[in-house]
Design a protein around this motif. Structure first.
Motif, PDB file in Angstrom:
ATOM      1  N   GLU A  25       0.826  -1.211   0.000  1.00  0.00           N
ATOM      2  CA  GLU A  25       0.000   0.000   0.000  1.00  0.00           C
ATOM      3  C   GLU A  25       0.859   1.260   0.000  1.00  0.00           C
ATOM      4  OE1 GLU A  25      -3.317   1.641   3.043  1.00  0.00           O
ATOM      5  OE2 GLU A  25      -3.415  -0.516   2.601  1.00  0.00           O
ATOM      6  N   GLU A  26       1.866   1.293   0.880  1.00  0.00           N
ATOM      7  CA  GLU A  26       2.722   2.476   0.991  1.00  0.00           C
ATOM      8  C   GLU A  26       3.558   2.685  -0.279  1.00  0.00           C
ATOM      9  OE1 GLU A  26       2.725   4.775   3.251  1.00  0.00           O
ATOM     10  OE2 GLU A  26       1.478   3.810   4.755  1.00  0.00           O
ATOM     11  N   VAL A  27       4.184   1.604  -0.742  1.00  0.00           N
ATOM     12  CA  VAL A  27       5.074   1.726  -1.894  1.00  0.00           C
ATOM     13  C   VAL A  27       4.289   2.048  -3.162  1.00  0.00           C
ATOM     14  CG1 VAL A  27       6.786   0.516  -3.328  1.00  0.00           C
ATOM     15  CG2 VAL A  27       6.831   0.241  -0.841  1.00  0.00           C
ATOM     16  N   SER A  28       3.060   1.537  -3.250  1.00  0.00           N
ATOM     17  CA  SER A  28       2.227   1.788  -4.430  1.00  0.00           C
ATOM     18  C   SER A  28       1.889   3.267  -4.608  1.00  0.00           C
ATOM     19  CB  SER A  28       0.924   0.984  -4.346  1.00  0.00           C
ATOM     20  OG  SER A  28       1.189  -0.395  -4.402  1.00  0.00           O
ATOM     21  N   GLU A  29       1.970   4.022  -3.517  1.00  0.00           N
ATOM     22  CA  GLU A  29       1.636   5.448  -3.582  1.00  0.00           C
ATOM     23  C   GLU A  29       2.752   6.290  -4.197  1.00  0.00           C
ATOM     24  OE1 GLU A  29       0.409   6.721   0.297  1.00  0.00           O
ATOM     25  OE2 GLU A  29      -1.308   5.346   0.316  1.00  0.00           O
ATOM     26  N   ILE A  30       3.944   5.715  -4.360  1.00  0.00           N
ATOM     27  CA  ILE A  30       5.058   6.446  -4.952  1.00  0.00           C
ATOM     28  C   ILE A  30       4.791   6.653  -6.444  1.00  0.00           C
ATOM     29  CG2 ILE A  30       7.549   6.416  -5.412  1.00  0.00           C
ATOM     30  CD1 ILE A  30       7.792   4.498  -2.964  1.00  0.00           C
ATOM     31  N   GLU A  31       5.139   7.824  -6.941  1.00  0.00           N
ATOM     32  CA  GLU A  31       4.904   8.101  -8.356  1.00  0.00           C
ATOM     33  C   GLU A  31       5.695   7.139  -9.233  1.00  0.00           C
ATOM     34  OE1 GLU A  31       6.286  12.070  -9.236  1.00  0.00           O
ATOM     35  OE2 GLU A  31       7.872  11.866  -7.735  1.00  0.00           O
ATOM     36  N   ASN A  32       5.149   6.824 -10.404  1.00  0.00           N
ATOM     37  CA  ASN A  32       5.729   5.919 -11.400  1.00  0.00           C
ATOM     38  C   ASN A  32       5.604   4.443 -11.049  1.00  0.00           C
ATOM     39  OD1 ASN A  32       6.513   8.204 -12.794  1.00  0.00           O
ATOM     40  ND2 ASN A  32       8.641   8.130 -12.137  1.00  0.00           N
ATOM     41  N   VAL A  33       5.132   4.126  -9.841  1.00  0.00           N
ATOM     42  CA  VAL A  33       5.020   2.715  -9.462  1.00  0.00           C
ATOM     43  C   VAL A  33       3.721   2.123 -10.007  1.00  0.00           C
ATOM     44  CG1 VAL A  33       4.731   1.099  -7.528  1.00  0.00           C
ATOM     45  CG2 VAL A  33       6.447   2.919  -7.401  1.00  0.00           C
ATOM     46  N   ASN A  34       3.856   0.991 -10.704  1.00  0.00           N
ATOM     47  CA  ASN A  34       2.689   0.312 -11.261  1.00  0.00           C
ATOM     48  C   ASN A  34       2.244  -0.866 -10.420  1.00  0.00           C
ATOM     49  OD1 ASN A  34       2.417   1.940 -13.563  1.00  0.00           O
ATOM     50  ND2 ASN A  34       4.057   0.838 -14.571  1.00  0.00           N
ATOM     51  N   GLU A  35       3.226  -1.657  -9.988  1.00  0.00           N
ATOM     52  CA  GLU A  35       2.888  -2.865  -9.247  1.00  0.00           C
ATOM     53  C   GLU A  35       3.954  -3.173  -8.217  1.00  0.00           C
ATOM     54  OE1 GLU A  35       1.563  -7.480 -10.163  1.00  0.00           O
ATOM     55  OE2 GLU A  35       2.130  -6.161 -11.821  1.00  0.00           O
ATOM     56  N   VAL A  36       3.513  -3.716  -7.091  1.00  0.00           N
ATOM     57  CA  VAL A  36       4.446  -4.083  -6.020  1.00  0.00           C
ATOM     58  C   VAL A  36       4.172  -5.531  -5.638  1.00  0.00           C
ATOM     59  CG1 VAL A  36       5.241  -3.536  -3.686  1.00  0.00           C
ATOM     60  CG2 VAL A  36       4.357  -1.706  -5.155  1.00  0.00           C
ATOM     61  N   ASN A  37       5.221  -6.338  -5.617  1.00  0.00           N
ATOM     62  CA  ASN A  37       5.088  -7.724  -5.177  1.00  0.00           C
ATOM     63  C   ASN A  37       5.989  -7.948  -3.978  1.00  0.00           C
ATOM     64  OD1 ASN A  37       3.280  -9.176  -7.100  1.00  0.00           O
ATOM     65  ND2 ASN A  37       4.737  -8.317  -8.562  1.00  0.00           N
TER      66      ASN A  37
END
Length: 74
Positions: A25-37
């Protein structure tokens, strides 16, 4: 178009799926981020793979992981 990249970082302190979703949730809010696994490794270094376009601000990644309550492994 933008080039897609994947950045892999490691963090300690994650023990469960809930931890993983907090980080996601936190990392997904960073600009340019599409997906986090997030691959949780209890008692070890969990792997966080971040798919993004262009440049990823590593300071923001570290801040996001800290915000979620975990420690980035450098």
């Amino acid at each position: 178009g933008n080039t897609m990249s994947a950045t892999v970082v490691h963090a300690t302190g994650l023990t469960c799926d809930h931890c993983a979703s907090s980080v996601t949730e936190e990392v997904s809010e960073i600009e340019n981020v599409n997906e986090v696994n997030v691959e949780v490794v209890k008692g070890g270094e969990s792997t966080i793979t971040i798919d993004h376009e262009g440049e990823l601000d590593s300071a923001k990644v570290e801040a996001a992981i800290k915000e979620a309550g975990y420690e980035l492994v450098k």
